[in-house]
Write a protein that holds these residues in place. Structure first.
Motif, PDB file in Angstrom:
ATOM      1  N   GLY A  18      14.244 -31.619  14.224  1.00  0.00           N
ATOM      2  CA  GLY A  18      12.889 -31.700  13.696  1.00  0.00           C
ATOM      3  C   GLY A  18      11.992 -32.509  14.604  1.00  0.00           C
ATOM      4  O   GLY A  18      12.421 -33.105  15.587  1.00  0.00           O
ATOM      5  N   LEU A  19      10.718 -32.505  14.255  1.00  0.00           N
ATOM      6  CA  LEU A  19       9.768 -33.313  15.001  1.00  0.00           C
ATOM      7  C   LEU A  19       9.919 -34.770  14.601  1.00  0.00           C
ATOM      8  O   LEU A  19      10.076 -35.092  13.431  1.00  0.00           O
ATOM      9  N   THR A  21       8.554 -38.821  14.482  1.00  0.00           N
ATOM     10  CA  THR A  21       7.313 -39.466  14.070  1.00  0.00           C
ATOM     11  C   THR A  21       6.337 -39.566  15.235  1.00  0.00           C
ATOM     12  O   THR A  21       5.139 -39.329  15.064  1.00  0.00           O
ATOM     13  N   GLU A  23       5.997 -37.620  17.864  1.00  0.00           N
ATOM     14  CA  GLU A  23       5.391 -36.320  18.152  1.00  0.00           C
ATOM     15  C   GLU A  23       4.314 -35.982  17.146  1.00  0.00           C
ATOM     16  O   GLU A  23       3.251 -35.464  17.498  1.00  0.00           O
ATOM     17  N   LEU A  24       4.579 -36.251  15.865  1.00  0.00           N
ATOM     18  CA  LEU A  24       3.578 -35.970  14.838  1.00  0.00           C
ATOM     19  C   LEU A  24       2.335 -36.817  15.030  1.00  0.00           C
ATOM     20  O   LEU A  24       1.206 -36.329  14.885  1.00  0.00           O
ATOM     21  N   ILE A  25       2.508 -38.087  15.367  1.00  0.00           N
ATOM     22  CA  ILE A  25       1.359 -38.966  15.601  1.00  0.00           C
ATOM     23  C   ILE A  25       0.550 -38.473  16.790  1.00  0.00           C
ATOM     24  O   ILE A  25      -0.688 -38.460  16.752  1.00  0.00           O
ATOM     25  N   ILE A  27       0.352 -35.370  17.966  1.00  0.00           N
ATOM     26  CA  ILE A  27      -0.324 -34.125  17.603  1.00  0.00           C
ATOM     27  C   ILE A  27      -1.545 -34.414  16.739  1.00  0.00           C
ATOM     28  O   ILE A  27      -2.632 -33.861  16.965  1.00  0.00           O
ATOM     29  N   ILE A  28      -1.405 -35.283  15.751  1.00  0.00           N
ATOM     30  CA  ILE A  28      -2.538 -35.641  14.888  1.00  0.00           C
ATOM     31  C   ILE A  28      -3.633 -36.318  15.710  1.00  0.00           C
ATOM     32  O   ILE A  28      -4.825 -36.045  15.522  1.00  0.00           O
TER      33      ILE A  28
END
Length: 62
Positions: A18-19, A21, A23-25, A27-28
């Protein structure tokens, strides 16, 4: 050869990494930066679309 490609594709599809944290930060953050850069254009586009919707609905209900 075809079975090898099929097995590699299946293994790639079933990979459940999964992605994280970070990577998500990132991207956001990129999405927010793009929204801030194009804020005026996005606002103008939304206003124009809402005006068109309003005009079309008025034409329909008359």
């Amino acid at each position: 050869m075809l079975e090898l490609v099929k097995s590699k594709a299946t293994a790639f599809w079933n990979e459940e990494d999964g992605l994280g944290t970070l990577e998500l930060i990132l991207i956001i953050g990129v999405i927010i930066i793009i929204a801030l850069i194009f804020k005026d254009q996005i606002k103008a586009l939304v206003e124009r679309l809402l005006k068109n919707v309003s005009n079309k609905s008025n034409e329909f209900f008359e």
